[in-house]
Design a protein around this motif. Structure first.
Motif, PDB file in Angstrom:
ATOM      1  N   LEU A 162     -12.725  18.553  -0.544  1.00 20.25           N
ATOM      2  CA  LEU A 162     -13.046  17.992   0.770  1.00 20.25           C
ATOM      3  C   LEU A 162     -12.223  16.736   1.030  1.00 20.25           C
ATOM      4  O   LEU A 162     -11.740  16.527   2.151  1.00 20.25           O
ATOM      5  N   ARG A 217     -22.700  16.330  15.293  1.00 19.73           N
ATOM      6  CA  ARG A 217     -22.042  16.016  14.032  1.00 19.73           C
ATOM      7  C   ARG A 217     -22.143  14.534  13.728  1.00 19.73           C
ATOM      8  O   ARG A 217     -22.176  13.703  14.636  1.00 19.73           O
ATOM      9  N   VAL A 218     -22.225  14.210  12.450  1.00 20.66           N
ATOM     10  CA  VAL A 218     -22.285  12.808  12.032  1.00 20.66           C
ATOM     11  C   VAL A 218     -21.132  12.502  11.081  1.00 20.66           C
ATOM     12  O   VAL A 218     -20.579  13.406  10.449  1.00 20.66           O
ATOM     13  N   ALA A 219     -20.795  11.227  10.998  1.00 20.71           N
ATOM     14  CA  ALA A 219     -19.641  10.807  10.193  1.00 20.71           C
ATOM     15  C   ALA A 219     -19.966  10.858   8.704  1.00 20.71           C
ATOM     16  O   ALA A 219     -21.088  10.602   8.290  1.00 20.71           O
ATOM     17  N   GLY A 220     -18.953  11.143   7.915  1.00 25.74           N
ATOM     18  CA  GLY A 220     -19.103  11.182   6.461  1.00 25.74           C
ATOM     19  C   GLY A 220     -18.437  12.425   5.910  1.00 25.74           C
ATOM     20  O   GLY A 220     -17.922  13.249   6.670  1.00 25.74           O
ATOM     21  N   VAL A 221     -18.430  12.557   4.583  1.00 25.39           N
ATOM     22  CA  VAL A 221     -17.849  13.759   3.980  1.00 25.39           C
ATOM     23  C   VAL A 221     -18.644  14.963   4.499  1.00 25.39           C
ATOM     24  O   VAL A 221     -19.869  14.958   4.490  1.00 25.39           O
ATOM     25  N   GLN A 222     -17.925  15.950   4.983  1.00 18.81           N
ATOM     26  CA  GLN A 222     -18.584  17.089   5.658  1.00 18.81           C
ATOM     27  C   GLN A 222     -19.020  18.170   4.663  1.00 18.81           C
ATOM     28  O   GLN A 222     -18.576  19.325   4.728  1.00 18.81           O
TER      29      GLN A 222
END
Lengths: 365, 137
Positions: free
Chosen positions: A24, A107-112
């Motif tokens: 990722l 969607r939210v921020a961060g590693v998906q």
């Protein structure tokens, strides 16, 4: 086992197959497991997900574990000293707080992460309570703050500091682990020692554990005071939550996941064995139900005879599939009565996703 | 079917006419400089690549990549508000950006990596170095 110098600069030999981890982010290394990983109770090391905030520490030859704060005798432990102490093994699921973040809408921020930031291992090491007893915990102690040997690249970036309440630290299953599935911890999994907090979210499982500080007040720092918090009362999707309504995450939530099929698969008509894993935080798995008609009817899956307090519970279901399109899903219930929800519990950082996942497949004769 | 497409970003197009100073009475004729052309095809975007030729790509390379690889950015699918929050956080964490650079980075990120773009494509591979126990020595 001894501390090798820069062991993690060693090249990994060519794997016997194409591999089972999705990269990722390459730096820091964040890798999630492929779905077919979740067809065994114990997750093999070569398939185990990797989550890092920063680059892994490389100067570990002089590693020692420091125990300080509200203790009668502050002290340090070398790896050799930890190895001489009585060792315990606990089977437990390690799951990243953000596992499933990539599935939240909006969607939210961060590693998906999607479905692969979890795994189940046998962790072996010393009890944290034995280390604390050796140092003598003061009467007014309430919290245990932990920090690893990793360092952010820039001085302005906050260090990764976490902590757990003293009661959880004193639980006999909470370990300072030296081994994972019987092997010394790998560099990416925290060599030489990591905290294992069974039933709790992975952000507390500090890797390259370097400092344990016993405190009266709560741990300090961005990653405790702001990060890794969950709303006390979840709001509407997409809405911000005031900071005073956020509290540190503790237990994992009930979850199940199929490993043998993925969305979009084409499968053969006839008998198909569906296999997956289920787990909960501090409760056991009581049942897993399966639907092959999009949720209209549910049937119980067969739970594996191997049951544990904190590990994966393997389940199987034999599906006599008829040609056509089908929507398959699994739903776990734990011994505390918690059931997986149909929609995820909204939170601004995308933590603890455990909604029932609908998998569409095509059955061909 | 060829899924590739081209995105053209004409810089300076947002400049409003009322911001311009009054023109000089006799402006000398000057050749109009060609605006920078930024290109990326859809497959590259879905594979997590940055557009070529954008000044913001240079900012990402110079600042964001000090701490992390570009996929950290290119796997996000966020609106402008969430991008601003993220970039503000990165500035607090040490990203050395002027207000203008930060604003242009927010617009750039929201233009390409928003909720309209499908999820990233991934392929499984082997574990990275350091993911397995060291051989006994």
């Amino acid at each position: 086992m001894r501390v090798p110098k820069l062991a993690w600069s060693d090249e990994v030999p060519d794997p016997p197959d194409p591999g089972h981890l999705y990269e990722l982010t390459s730096r820091p290394a964040n890798y999630e497991s492929t779905r077919d990983t979740f067809t065994t109770r114990i997750t093999p090391l070569e398939r185990f997900y990797i989550r890092n905030h920063f680059d892994i520490p490389t100067e570990m030859a002089d590693w020692k574990l420091e125990l300080k704060g509200l203790v009668a005798k502050p002290r340090t432990f070398t790896l050799a000293e930890l190895e001489k102490m009585k060792q315990y093994t606990v089977e437990a699921v390690l799951q990243c707080a953000g596992n499933g973040r990539g599935l939240f809408v909006p969607r939210v921020a961060g590693v998906q992460w999607r479905w692969g930031a979890m795994g189940n291992a046998e962790w072996t090491g010393v009890r944290l309570k034995d280390l604390l007893a050796a140092a003598g915990v003061a009467k007014d102690a309430q919290h245990v703050q932990v920090q690893g040997a990793e360092k952010p690249t820039l001085p302005q970036t906050p260090a990764f500091i976490r902590g757990i309440p003293l009661a959880k630290a004193m639980h006999p299953d909470t370990l300072v682990a030296l081994r994972m599935n019987g092997q010394p911890l790998s560099p990416h999994h925290g060599f030489p020692a990591r905290l294992v907090v069974p039933g709790w979210v992975g952000d507390d499982w500090m890797k390259w554990l370097a400092t344990i500080e016993v405190r009266a007040d709560e741990p300090k720092g961005f990653f405790y005071e702001t990060g890794y918090r969950f709303p006390q009362t979840p709001g509407k999707p997409g809405e911000a939550v005031p900071p005073d309504q956020m509290k540190p995450m503790t237990k994992l939530v009930v979850k199940s996941q199929l490993g043998s099929i993925s969305d979009g698969d084409v499968i053969k008509a006839g008998k198909n064995e569906l296999v997956g894993v289920a787990f909960s935080g501090e409760a056991r798995i009581k049942k897993v139900d399966v639907t092959v008609d999009g949720g209209t009817t549910w049937q119980p899956a067969k739970l594996d005879s191997h049951d544990s307090n904190y590990g994966f519970r393997l389940f199987r279901y034999t599906w006599d599939a008829k040609p056509g399109k089908a929507t398959v899903a699994v739903r776990a219930t734990d011994s505390a009565g918690a059931v997986q929800p149909t929609t995820p519990v909204w939170n601004p950082s995308g933590y603890l996703y455990n909604a029932v996942e609908m998998i569409s497949v095509e059955v061909r004769s | 079917m060829n899924r590739a497409f081209c995105i053209l970003l004409v810089l300076g197009a947002a400049c409003r006419s009322e911001d311009k100073p009054a023109p000089a009475p006799t402006p000398p004729p000057q050749p109009t400089p060609a605006p920078p052309v930024v290109t990326i095809d859809r497959d590259a975007l879905l594979a997590g690549k940055l557009p070529d030729g954008a000044p913001e790509t240079e900012i990402v390379n110079a600042q964001c990549r000090i701490c992390h690889s570009v996929e950290y950015l290119t796997q996000q699918r966020l609106g402008e508000g969430a991008w601003k929050k993220t970039i503000d956080k990165m500035r607090k964490f040490g990203a050395n950006l002027s207000d203008e650079q930060a604003a242009s980075l927010v617009a750039f990120a929201a233009k390409y990596w928003n909720a309209d773009l499908p999820g990233r494509t991934w392929s499984p591979g082997p574990p990275p170095a350091g993911a397995l126990p060291a051989a006994p020595k």
